[in-house]
Design an enzyme around this catalytic site. Structure first.
Site, short mmCIF file in Angstrom:
data_model
loop_
_atom_site.label_atom_id
_atom_site.label_comp_id
_atom_site.label_asym_id
_atom_site.label_seq_id
_atom_site.Cartn_x
_atom_site.Cartn_y
_atom_site.Cartn_z
N ASP A 11 55.56 37.20 41.82
CA ASP A 11 55.05 37.01 43.28
C ASP A 11 53.84 35.86 43.23
O ASP A 11 53.17 35.68 44.27
CB ASP A 11 54.68 38.29 44.01
CG ASP A 11 53.36 38.94 43.46
OD1 ASP A 11 52.84 38.38 42.29
OD2 ASP A 11 53.07 39.90 44.07
N ASP B 44 34.67 47.34 37.55
CA ASP B 44 33.83 46.74 38.42
C ASP B 44 33.68 47.48 39.76
O ASP B 44 34.61 47.74 40.30
CB ASP B 44 34.15 45.35 38.55
CG ASP B 44 33.18 44.22 38.97
OD1 ASP B 44 32.34 44.53 39.80
OD2 ASP B 44 33.53 43.30 38.47
N ASN C 212 55.54 40.60 38.05
CA ASN C 212 56.52 40.71 39.02
C ASN C 212 56.78 39.57 39.89
O ASN C 212 57.59 39.39 40.95
CB ASN C 212 56.18 42.10 40.16
CG ASN C 212 55.12 41.49 40.95
OD1 ASN C 212 54.41 40.88 40.39
ND2 ASN C 212 55.04 42.45 42.08
N GLU D 18 24.98 43.93 37.30
CA GLU D 18 24.93 42.58 37.56
C GLU D 18 23.65 42.45 38.21
O GLU D 18 23.40 42.74 39.37
CB GLU D 18 25.98 42.12 38.41
CG GLU D 18 26.02 40.57 38.69
CD GLU D 18 26.64 40.17 40.01
OE1 GLU D 18 26.88 39.00 40.07
OE2 GLU D 18 26.79 40.89 41.07
N ASP E 260 28.05 46.00 40.56
CA ASP E 260 28.08 44.52 41.11
C ASP E 260 26.72 44.61 42.16
O ASP E 260 26.47 45.51 42.82
CB ASP E 260 29.43 44.52 42.08
CG ASP E 260 29.53 43.21 42.65
OD1 ASP E 260 29.57 42.03 42.08
OD2 ASP E 260 29.22 43.26 43.90
N HIS F 286 33.45 35.10 36.49
CA HIS F 286 34.30 34.57 37.77
C HIS F 286 33.46 34.08 38.70
O HIS F 286 34.05 33.54 39.76
CB HIS F 286 35.15 35.96 38.13
CG HIS F 286 34.46 36.77 38.69
ND1 HIS F 286 33.41 37.84 38.13
CD2 HIS F 286 34.14 37.69 40.02
CE1 HIS F 286 32.54 38.52 38.82
NE2 HIS F 286 33.25 38.45 40.00
N ASP F 287 32.21 33.98 38.71
CA ASP F 287 31.31 33.39 39.72
C ASP F 287 30.63 32.22 39.36
O ASP F 287 29.98 31.66 40.12
CB ASP F 287 30.09 34.40 39.99
CG ASP F 287 30.80 35.71 40.73
OD1 ASP F 287 31.78 35.64 41.62
OD2 ASP F 287 30.15 36.66 40.73
N ASP G 165 51.15 37.54 35.73
CA ASP G 165 51.86 38.05 36.91
C ASP G 165 53.02 38.79 36.32
O ASP G 165 54.08 38.17 35.70
CB ASP G 165 52.28 37.20 37.76
CG ASP G 165 53.02 37.20 38.83
OD1 ASP G 165 53.18 38.47 39.26
OD2 ASP G 165 53.76 36.46 39.67
#
Ligand code: GLC
Ligand code: CA
Length: 546
Positions: free
Chosen positions: A26, A99, A24, A249, A200, A317-318, A22
């Site tokens: 947030d 992606d 900045n 994918e 995807d 990520h899945d 990150d």
């Protein structure tokens, strides 16, 4: 191998931008955050990054519900940030893969906003509709995230199809206008310098045209891979013209289809991400038994030999974290993470590393439903509770298989929030921060990170580990996974104990071989016939007859 097949010698690294770094403060990772870590990527030795979806989004499915394919979501930065990032990555010798969700847009996308207003809107036919009374779904098709795949649209007296979330209406690939839109989007990013795409959900694109009920409502309505071919063919010219690396994918793809799709002349993909070694989508969430694991992985290794190229991965990520899924995150967190790294990375193919995997990060260990962010996990929780499953049981299942397990912030330092941000991150961190972070692992010669660096280095410098034939070696000891890689008479052997019990190598003679890499702190003798739990060894079989 031609220049355009650079990816055959490459190691890829998947970045989940929300959770990388990150810039900045947030609490959300962003594109300048990736740019700040280019030196880290270089030090790992990877050759390309695949960045998960960062286009403008409705934020329902973590960026995979796109509202504008030609812009960066404000939470990740701006197009100028993207241009700066790609420039920095290229300058560092790293290629960039984006992606692209082709199967659906967000319901907030202007196309869908127009489409749902009236049947005669030019965008109406961008999506998939069936007449609907608003009560009964048109058929029994179900979404991957649960419940009916249809949602009523009273304005047109229809329902629209969504194979995933309600907010992700499926695009109608039968419509040439949709194909042209996607071609133009690919060209637009190619003009900005991207080197490839991960397409995807390509196995979902073609729907049964009869809209009849199917036997398995979760999958059977989108399994017409022959029917998918024309859609892919429509994309081929723009992909080829721009020399893009094309990764698909392809959950559920069969071998015959995969071979066609990967055919160097006729096909469209360079690499397919298939899931035969992962049981993730099955209701039964236990991992595959070793026999099935051997069989499934070897099947792909052998089938693509001399024909196409494998993609190698154990995380994304899945999926839950590999050390928790395949390995032993409790008794052997470090050693099993290293063993798994050697096991999959030295097979034949292009390895992908998912951020944090190289640190041996385990699952997130969330205990409350409030900790979860993933829509699929939240839907699952709601459905299971409604079906009467006790909450503790549901939370137990989520702790094992939720996609959030792999979506926690990357720990860079032992500081608060892992040095990912100084602001509370959008999702909690995985416990174990004090020892599992880049800063600490980088200076530890026995860390998972150091081991991964060694593996990457070996993979890229030893021709046999790149180009050599794969051969599974039979073992009576079921917990061992042993394979050989051979290239022009140069033979290497990988021996991995995929269990938390002692194993033995009695069946094969390793006396004439040299131990090149092991994950045990004490260097094992090369004729040591006991293989410790989660021990992994790489041998160079110099004297082996060919
Ligand atoms: C792909 C993505 C996943 C997403 C789904 C729907 O499987 O990897 O994260 O939820 O497509 O877009
Ligand atoms: Ca940020």
């Amino acid at each position: 191998m031609t220049d355009t097949q650079w990816w055959r010698q490459a190691v890829g690294y998947q970045i989940y931008p929300q959770s990388f770094f990150d810039s900045n403060q947030d609490g959300i990772g962003d594109l300048p955050g990736i740019q700040a870590k280019v030196a880290y990527l270089q030090s790992l030795g990877v050759d390309f990054v695949w960045i998960s979806s960062f286009y403008a989004s409705g934020h329902v499915d973590s960026g995979y519900d796109v509202t504008n394919y030609r812009d960066v979501d404000p939470q990740f930065g701006t197009l100028a940030d993207f241009d700066a990032l790609i420039q920095a990555l290229h300058a560092a010798g790293l290629k960039v893969v984006l992606d692209l969700a082709l199967n659906h847009t967000s319901d907030q996308h202007p196309w869908f906003q127009a489409a749902r207003r009236a049947k005669d809107d030019p965008h109406h036919d961008y999506y998939i509709w069936q007449p609907s009374d608003g009560q009964t779904p048109p058929n029994n098709w179900e979404s991957v995230f649960g419940d009916s795949a249809w949602t009523a649209n009273p304005a047109t007296g229809e329902a629209y199809l969504h194979s995933f979330a309600v907010a992700q209406p499926d695009l109608n690939w039968e419509n040439p206008a949709v194909q042209r839109e996607m071609q133009a989007i690919i060209q637009w990013w190619a003009d900005r310098g991207v080197d490839g795409f991960r397409l995807d959900g390509v196995t979902h694109l073609k729907k049964n045209a009869d809209f009849a009920d199917v036997a398995d409502p979760r999958t059977d309505y989108a399994r017409d891979f022959a029917g998918t071919a024309p859609y892919l063919a429509a994309l081929k010219p723009v992909l080829t013209r721009n020399h893009l690396l094309v990764i698909g994918e392809a959950g559920g793809v069969d071998m015959a289809t995969a071979k066609q799709w990967l055919d160097p002349e006729q096909g469209i993909f360079d690499l397919l991400l298939e899931f035969d070694h992962v049981h993730f989508w099955e209701a039964n969430e236990s991992k595959l038994p070793m026999t099935a694991l051997r069989e499934n992985l070897s099947k792909w290794q052998l089938a693509l030999e001399n024909h196409a190229w494998n993609a190698l991965f154990i995380e994304n990520h899945d999926l839950p974290r590999a050390v928790s899924y395949y390995g032993d995150g409790t008794a052997y967190p470090r050693r099993s993470a290293q063993a798994l790294g050697m096991w999959y990375m030295l097979m034949k193919g292009t390895p992908f590393i998912y951020q944090g995997q190289e640190l041996g990060l385990p699952n997130a260990h969330f205990h409350h439903i409030q900790d979860y962010r993933d829509l699929d996990s939240l839907n699952y929780y709601r459905r299971q509770l409604a079906a009467g499953t006790p909450e503790t049981a549901v939370l137990g299942q989520l702790a094992t298989k939720s996609r959030d397990n792999a979506r926690t912030p990357m720990p860079w330092t032992p500081d608060q929030y892992g040095g990912f941000s100084t602001h509370q991150p959008w999702i909690g961190l995985t416990p174990g921060l004090a020892t599992r972070n880049v800063q600490v692992e980088r200076s530890d010669p026995h860390s998972v990170l150091t081991f991964y660096q060694q593996l990457i280095q070996l993979k890229k410098s030893v021709p046999a580990l790149q180009l050599g034939r794969y051969e599974l070696i039979d073992t009576h000891d079921n917990q061992l996974y042993v394979y050989r890689r051979s290239y022009n008479g140069d033979n290497w052997q990988v021996v991995v104990n995929m269990s938390s019990h002692l194993a033995t190598t009695q069946e094969f003679d390793l006396t004439a071989s040299e131990l090149i890499l092991t994950n045990l702190r004490v260097d094992a003798d090369s004729d040591d016939q006991e293989i410790q739990p989660w021990e992994a060894r790489l041998y160079h079989l110099r004297k082996l007859e060919q």
